[in-house]
Design a protein around this motif. Sequence first.
Motif, PDB file in Angstrom:
ATOM      1  N   GLY A   1      50.852 -15.816  47.951  1.00 52.81           N
ATOM      2  CA  GLY A   1      52.015 -16.224  48.728  1.00 52.81           C
ATOM      3  C   GLY A   1      51.828 -17.553  49.436  1.00 52.81           C
ATOM      4  O   GLY A   1      50.692 -18.007  49.675  1.00 52.81           O
ATOM      5  N   PHE A   2      52.947 -18.182  49.759  1.00 53.39           N
ATOM      6  CA  PHE A   2      52.914 -19.526  50.368  1.00 53.39           C
ATOM      7  C   PHE A   2      53.857 -19.578  51.571  1.00 53.39           C
ATOM      8  O   PHE A   2      54.934 -18.972  51.580  1.00 53.39           O
ATOM      9  N   SER A   3      53.435 -20.324  52.570  1.00 52.24           N
ATOM     10  CA  SER A   3      54.296 -20.644  53.716  1.00 52.24           C
ATOM     11  C   SER A   3      54.427 -22.148  53.904  1.00 52.24           C
ATOM     12  O   SER A   3      55.342 -22.612  54.589  1.00 52.24           O
ATOM     13  N   ASP A   4      53.525 -22.909  53.262  1.00 49.81           N
ATOM     14  CA  ASP A   4      53.518 -24.373  53.354  1.00 49.81           C
ATOM     15  C   ASP A   4      54.117 -24.955  52.075  1.00 49.81           C
ATOM     16  O   ASP A   4      53.573 -24.751  50.981  1.00 49.81           O
ATOM     17  N   PRO A   5      55.222 -25.702  52.150  1.00 44.90           N
ATOM     18  CA  PRO A   5      55.825 -26.282  50.941  1.00 44.90           C
ATOM     19  C   PRO A   5      54.869 -27.169  50.160  1.00 44.90           C
ATOM     20  O   PRO A   5      54.921 -27.195  48.928  1.00 44.90           O
ATOM     21  N   ALA A   6      53.997 -27.894  50.825  1.00 46.15           N
ATOM     22  CA  ALA A   6      53.046 -28.767  50.126  1.00 46.15           C
ATOM     23  C   ALA A   6      52.086 -27.945  49.287  1.00 46.15           C
ATOM     24  O   ALA A   6      51.749 -28.324  48.150  1.00 46.15           O
ATOM     25  N   GLU A   7      51.608 -26.818  49.821  1.00 42.41           N
ATOM     26  CA  GLU A   7      50.713 -25.950  49.050  1.00 42.41           C
ATOM     27  C   GLU A   7      51.449 -25.342  47.853  1.00 42.41           C
ATOM     28  O   GLU A   7      50.889 -25.209  46.763  1.00 42.41           O
ATOM     29  N   LEU A   8      52.691 -24.969  48.069  1.00 41.90           N
ATOM     30  CA  LEU A   8      53.508 -24.429  46.973  1.00 41.90           C
ATOM     31  C   LEU A   8      53.666 -25.467  45.876  1.00 41.90           C
ATOM     32  O   LEU A   8      53.500 -25.157  44.679  1.00 41.90           O
ATOM     33  N   ARG A   9      53.938 -26.701  46.251  1.00 43.43           N
ATOM     34  CA  ARG A   9      54.134 -27.777  45.266  1.00 43.43           C
ATOM     35  C   ARG A   9      52.871 -27.989  44.449  1.00 43.43           C
ATOM     36  O   ARG A   9      52.922 -28.062  43.216  1.00 43.43           O
ATOM     37  N   GLN A  10      51.720 -28.060  45.105  1.00 44.93           N
ATOM     38  CA  GLN A  10      50.474 -28.333  44.394  1.00 44.93           C
ATOM     39  C   GLN A  10      50.081 -27.158  43.496  1.00 44.93           C
ATOM     40  O   GLN A  10      49.602 -27.348  42.381  1.00 44.93           O
ATOM     41  N   ALA A  11      50.302 -25.956  43.989  1.00 39.72           N
ATOM     42  CA  ALA A  11      49.961 -24.775  43.181  1.00 39.72           C
ATOM     43  C   ALA A  11      50.799 -24.728  41.908  1.00 39.72           C
ATOM     44  O   ALA A  11      50.301 -24.367  40.826  1.00 39.72           O
ATOM     45  N   TYR A  12      52.077 -25.066  42.014  1.00 38.00           N
ATOM     46  CA  TYR A  12      52.915 -25.088  40.811  1.00 38.00           C
ATOM     47  C   TYR A  12      52.413 -26.142  39.831  1.00 38.00           C
ATOM     48  O   TYR A  12      52.306 -25.877  38.623  1.00 38.00           O
ATOM     49  N   ILE A  13      52.091 -27.336  40.318  1.00 38.80           N
ATOM     50  CA  ILE A  13      51.592 -28.411  39.432  1.00 38.80           C
ATOM     51  C   ILE A  13      50.301 -27.978  38.745  1.00 38.80           C
ATOM     52  O   ILE A  13      50.119 -28.173  37.537  1.00 38.80           O
ATOM     53  N   ASP A  14      49.402 -27.364  39.506  1.00 37.40           N
ATOM     54  CA  ASP A  14      48.124 -26.930  38.941  1.00 37.40           C
ATOM     55  C   ASP A  14      48.299 -25.835  37.887  1.00 37.40           C
ATOM     56  O   ASP A  14      47.476 -25.694  36.982  1.00 37.40           O
ATOM     57  N   SER A  15      49.365 -25.034  37.986  1.00 39.20           N
ATOM     58  CA  SER A  15      49.568 -23.917  37.050  1.00 39.20           C
ATOM     59  C   SER A  15      49.928 -24.372  35.651  1.00 39.20           C
ATOM     60  O   SER A  15      49.749 -23.640  34.683  1.00 39.20           O
ATOM     61  N   LYS A  16      50.460 -25.596  35.534  1.00 43.77           N
ATOM     62  CA  LYS A  16      50.906 -26.146  34.245  1.00 43.77           C
ATOM     63  C   LYS A  16      51.991 -25.272  33.597  1.00 43.77           C
ATOM     64  O   LYS A  16      52.155 -25.280  32.376  1.00 43.77           O
TER      65      LYS A  16
END
Length: 619
Positions: free
Chosen positions: A531-546
Amino acid sequence: MDDVSFAADFPAATREQWLARVEAVLKGADFAQTLVARSQDGLAIEPLYPKAEGAAGIARAEAGRWRVAQRMDHPEPATARDLALADLDGGADALTLVTRHAPAARGFGVAAATPAALDQALAEIRLDLIHLRLDAGGHGRVMAERLVALAEQRGHRLAELSLDLGLDPLGAMAALGHLSAPWDAVAARMGAVLADLSAKGFAGRAFLADGRAYHEAGASEAQELAAVLATALTYLRALEAQGHSLDAARQSLAFLLVADADEFLTVAKFRALRRLWARIEQACGLAPRPLRLHAETAWRMTTRRDPWVNLLRATLATFAAGIGGADAITVLPFTAALGLPDALARRLARNTQLILLEEAQLWRVADPAAGAGGFEALTEGLCERAWGLLQALEREGGLVASLQQGALQGRIAAVRARRERAVATGQEPITGTSAFPNLHEAPVAVLRPAVPAPPPQPGPAAVTVTPLPSRRTAEGFERLRDWADAHLARTGARPRVFLANLGPVSAFTARASFAKNVFEAGGIEALMNDGFSDPAELRQAYIDSKAKLSCICSSDDIYVAHAEEAAKTLRDAGSSVIYMAGRAGEREEQLTRAGITTFIYTGCDTLKLLSEALEKACA
């Protein structure tokens, strides 16, 4: 405490009292919509039934154990014989000889094109010690002649053998789409076959009224019953027209119904057939006699994905057929949809029955469903529905005319469409396929992989009809899984969806689990996280998931506060396709404007959703 004081202290509850308690729990919800289900025939399936008073039980021809039948379907006669001998040594006491080109062979079947090949397939098999049912489809008459000749050649008295020749020209016509000759000519052949067999002392069943073609096409329980009864009635009339007595004609008939995992309706269907046939016998001026009723577990319910679940479905179906009064049961091996079953799959099919017979002792009670309110109500309901459908077939000129007009096919197609819709929307989940899929299941061994069945080859004088399709319920989801697997083989990675879980675990777990189930039913790997509460962490996690797809998952409260922001973050990170688990409600316009493209929820068209998702994920 004696019985009198016990009854005084604990008076029997009434239905009205029960309903009052239920209504309190429902808190205004409609009882009929919440707790009453409906079958495909429109029969109400209630949550509670009273005891059925004065209900008449059904009677089999022979009380006691049903026959444990095993399929012989290996193309090589010698191998088919070896597998059958192992089955007989392991507890089976009946065989179903499935030959090539029969619809039930599914691309396999024993290659018994010559008397010598048939002799080889049945070598060392004592025909006088077992029951044998022939399943040869449109080649039934020729194969039946060979089987009878082989029995005589071995010195058997036909009167002492338990044989079902399985001749079912109308069933073959429904499945394959043609008859080898006009119906009048076929009826004349049937009369000649019965006369010849009677002269030889044959005491088995020559003809079969088979429900498989209709069930595999998606028929309801009442439609299958009506088609089977119409088949038998057509054969009765044909044989009587050829000079046979009605009593001799009915004694030449056997019946086959399909048993599936719907326990209550399967039990009711088997019981209903015996009651309905007795009604036809009485209408013919005959005193009813117990019919011979075969059961086969449903091809329609088998799956290629997580095939081990087929063992559970087959167990339910076998239980229901046994309770419903089948005389012999054939269990399809759990790998049947994948190809030619090996010795393990055959043993498990056999032992499914043996455990129910030897350990559960189901055969000890004759018609255990008699008097049970639910079973009696469903049995009577199916009798009424099936009788009405049989009358409709009669008004259309009988089964042959109805098939030629396409009328019966059309009615079955309508039920099939409703069933497919229920599967696509999750109303009828398929465990291991559309529900709780396993993307990492281990492969299951078969002797030979499944092959397409050869197309029917109608002769120049054939009567043609629109053939009934043979479809498994899981095929839509299996095609999606095959698509995803092809992408994995081509690229080295599965199509993926990133689950954008918002807030604490308690907020997103339910919807994230639901989304994971939905996407993985189509072979799309769902990437879970904490789970995410920080938009920046959400953005990076999505990019890393490919991943090309993303799906926002959380509670309604968190959606109100953060769903739009999360959607914009995922869109800016490159996710052109953004799902949200849950209904949009009144905020659909705002959420769509923020970037959410699709909402997934219970009751949505999952097949359509997954097809569109795979197009985008595999592009």
